[in-house]
Write a protein that holds these residues in place. Structure first.
Motif, mmCIF file in Angstrom:
data_model
loop_
_atom_site.group_PDB
_atom_site.id
_atom_site.type_symbol
_atom_site.label_atom_id
_atom_site.label_comp_id
_atom_site.label_asym_id
_atom_site.label_seq_id
_atom_site.Cartn_x
_atom_site.Cartn_y
_atom_site.Cartn_z
ATOM 1 N N MET A 180 -0.102 2.435 -4.202
ATOM 2 C CA MET A 180 -1.490 2.548 -4.649
ATOM 3 C C MET A 180 -2.452 2.478 -3.458
ATOM 4 O O MET A 180 -3.460 3.189 -3.425
ATOM 5 C CB MET A 180 -1.792 1.436 -5.669
ATOM 6 C CG MET A 180 -3.203 1.458 -6.244
ATOM 7 S SD MET A 180 -3.784 3.066 -6.877
ATOM 8 C CE MET A 180 -2.884 3.215 -8.410
ATOM 9 N N LYS A 182 -1.882 3.508 -0.405
ATOM 10 C CA LYS A 182 -1.851 4.811 0.272
ATOM 11 C C LYS A 182 -2.624 5.848 -0.547
ATOM 12 O O LYS A 182 -3.335 6.685 0.010
ATOM 13 C CB LYS A 182 -0.403 5.276 0.451
ATOM 14 C CG LYS A 182 0.352 4.493 1.512
ATOM 15 C CD LYS A 182 1.800 4.957 1.573
ATOM 16 C CE LYS A 182 2.638 4.012 2.428
ATOM 17 N NZ LYS A 182 4.058 4.392 2.417
ATOM 18 N N ALA A 183 -2.471 5.770 -1.864
ATOM 19 C CA ALA A 183 -3.194 6.715 -2.721
ATOM 20 C C ALA A 183 -4.702 6.497 -2.603
ATOM 21 O O ALA A 183 -5.481 7.451 -2.674
ATOM 22 C CB ALA A 183 -2.747 6.567 -4.175
ATOM 23 N N ARG A 185 -6.243 5.513 0.151
ATOM 24 C CA ARG A 185 -6.655 6.155 1.398
ATOM 25 C C ARG A 185 -6.669 7.675 1.249
ATOM 26 O O ARG A 185 -7.554 8.360 1.761
ATOM 27 C CB ARG A 185 -5.724 5.726 2.532
ATOM 28 C CG ARG A 185 -5.954 4.277 2.947
ATOM 29 C CD ARG A 185 -5.206 3.948 4.216
ATOM 30 N NE ARG A 185 -3.774 3.902 3.993
ATOM 31 C CZ ARG A 185 -2.868 4.482 4.788
ATOM 32 N NH1 ARG A 185 -3.238 5.170 5.839
ATOM 33 N NH2 ARG A 185 -1.587 4.369 4.512
ATOM 34 N N ALA A 186 -5.678 8.200 0.541
ATOM 35 C CA ALA A 186 -5.617 9.652 0.335
ATOM 36 C C ALA A 186 -6.827 10.123 -0.471
ATOM 37 O O ALA A 186 -7.450 11.137 -0.149
ATOM 38 C CB ALA A 186 -4.322 10.029 -0.383
#
Lengths: 304, 234
Positions: A180, A182-183, A185-186
């Motif tokens: 989550m 990383k998502a 940041r994406a």
């Protein structure tokens, strides 16, 4: 002077908890949440309710840890209050900001709605707890320990710095390691591409508000422990929080941390030359200077 | 077997219709190219198929099921991936994290798939912990295609994969498209670089002013002098 810098770091750590949340939310939904300061206030008062009201009712002993000014009651109240503020923050987004986003409302409308939310939260606090200054433990002696260079610091303040440090490390691990995180940041990088990749961006937005709210709540409680509680406490921190966010580069989480520390130190050191009542003005001047000289912040924005 | 089909698709931005009654299809294992002049509606067609634009009329069918008007995050779960022309990577994430985001909705262990993508693009594995923001256009295009493959799609939509690449990289990207196709992915590619694309395509459609004006095998379109003069720049 060294002492003022140390106090500045303490204040700055609290400001940083707020500005990290501001910058996270801005990075994802491109929205400056003026209610963020009052979420801090809400956190402080929810903890006050838990410490004085609920804990007494539950029969949790009102003892203190060593030379700290609080004990088990606060240790339990702290995470619960953080979760409560996370809930308030998510709720504000769901019932207020999200419908406005869906209608692609003008940024001025969004800003006004956030200001309105700020007033609502603050007024609820004032209605429930009144406008007097409050303490988690009134009348407690708060002895200071003497550090080298004549710096006096209270045990509370050392623990405060440790708590902020741990929260920042936890956030770092969450953003770098968890799916989550990383998502998030994406999504901050490119929301459309996130959706194209199958990321449920609505869930990302909920997590963002939740984390921002929890950190704000923590900041509010720590400020209440360090100084005192007051209905306007969070709103008074809003200006340095925004200055710290801009200083660190809007959307840049680690920049917001550094920005918070810089703002805290700037405000405290200014009291050597100016009356303490001018502290907000110092924050304002620093913010104007940043906007004039380096509006992208010292580290640049989180978004390329 | 058809894996993707549009029937009389109408779409556009704001008040203006850009696509008019476009019917195209993509069969299993095919590479199909959409070519045509600037502003013909090629990218609009892909965006509408993938749910980034809501169609005003017509139908989109994916592997036998209607997906007209579904949102991109729903469509990607149904076996179709899309690589936008620009902004097709997450710049502040590492290469590996970009690929992981492509697999976000997978709950199984996708280590094998990651290996497969790295085999296809060995350059990415060497630099997997590098932030993508610093990389060149060709590397970004590989990452974008790799990300789109992480869900094992049956259908891949590519929007101008060779745009803004150095000529030497264009050939490399087309080779990769053939490689991906050989693994069993049907590919629909929109391109400005019409001749090169037609060479690797089983079939092609020519789009002009938002309408389908010609369709044939890739080879036949290349050899058709009139189409060449009108739409492929002589």
């Amino acid at each position: 002077m060294v002492e003022l810098i140390v106090y500045g770091i303490v204040l700055g750590a609290i400001i940083a908890l707020g500005s990290i949340g501001l910058t996270l939310v801005y990075g994802i939904v491109r929205f400056a949440n003026f209610a963020h300061g009052d979420l801090m206030t809400a956190g402080a008062y929810v903890a006050l309710f838990l410490v004085t009201g609920l804990s007494a009712w539950l029969g949790i002993p009102d003892t203190t840890f060593g030379s700290l000014s609080f004990g088990w009651r606060m240790a339990l109240a702290f995470p619960i209050a953080m979760l409560c503020v996370a809930g308030v923050s998510i709720l504000l987004d769901r019932i207020l900001y999200r419908p406005l986003r869906a209608k692609r409302s003008h940024p001025v409308i969004m800003a006004m709605s956030a200001l309105g939310a700020a007033f609502i939260v603050r007024m609820i606090v004032l209605i429930l707890w009144g406008a007097d200054y409050r303490f988690y433990r009134p009348g407690v002696m708060r002895p200071a320990i003497l550090l080298p260079l004549g710096v006096k610091i209270r045990p509370d303040q050392i623990l405060l710095l440790l708590v902020v440090f741990s929260l920042v490390i936890l956030l770092y691990l969450f953003l770098q390691r968890s799916k989550m995180g990383k998502a998030m940041r994406a999504t901050a990088d490119n929301m459309e591409l996130a959706r194209v990749s199958g990321i449920d961006t609505e869930r990302v937005i909920i997590w963002t508000w939740g984390i921002g709210g929890a950190l704000a709540g923590a900041g509010g409680i720590l400020y209440g422990i360090d100084v005192q509680l007051h209905g306007g406490m969070g709103f008074n921190l809003l200006l340095p929080m925004f200055a710290a966010t801009i200083l660190g580069g809007i959307g840049n989480v680690y920049g917001a941390l550094v920005g918070g520390l810089v703002m805290g130190i700037a405000q405290q050191v200014s009291t050597a030359y100016l009356l303490p009542t001018y502290k907000p003005a110092v924050a304002f001047i620093v913010m104007i200077l940043i906007l004039l000289i380096r509006p992208q912040g010292i580290f640049g924005g989180g978004r390329s | 077997m058809k894996v993707l089909e549009t029937k009389n698709l109408v779409s556009g931005y704001g008040e203006t219709d850009i696509l008019h009654d476009v019917s195209i299809e993509l069969k299993e294992k095919e590479i199909v190219s959409i070519i045509g002049p600037n502003g013909a509606g090629k990218s609009t067609l892909l965006k509408t198929i993938f749910g980034l634009l809501r169609p005003r009329g017509g139908v989109v069918e994916l592997i036998g099921a209607e997906v007209t008007g579904l949102s991109p995050d729903r469509i990607v779960r149904k076996g179709m991936s899309y690589v936008p022309q620009v902004d097709n990577v997450f710049p502040s994430l590492t290469i590996q994290e970009n690929l992981e985001m492509g697999a976000f909705i997978r709950t199984d262990d996708y280590g094998d798939k990651l290996e497969e993508v790295y085999e296809l693009f060995p350059l990415l594995q060497e630099r997997k912990n590098d932030k993508v923001g610093k990389l060149s256009g060709g590397q970004r295009q590989m990452i974008a295609m790799g990300r789109a493959l992480m869900l094992d799609p049956r259908v891949l939509l590519l929007d101008e994969p060779s745009a803004s690449l150095a000529p030497i990289l264009v050939g490399m990207i087309f080779e990769k498209i053939i490689d991906i196709n050989k693994t069993g992915v049907a590919i629909m590619v929109v391109e400005q670089n019409a001749r090169e694309t037609l060479k690797i395509s089983d079939r092609g459609y020519v789009l002009a002013m938002g309408r389908k004006v010609f369709e044939d095998t890739g080879k036949a379109i290349l050899e058709n002098k009139e189409v060449g003069k009108l739409y492929l720049g002589g």
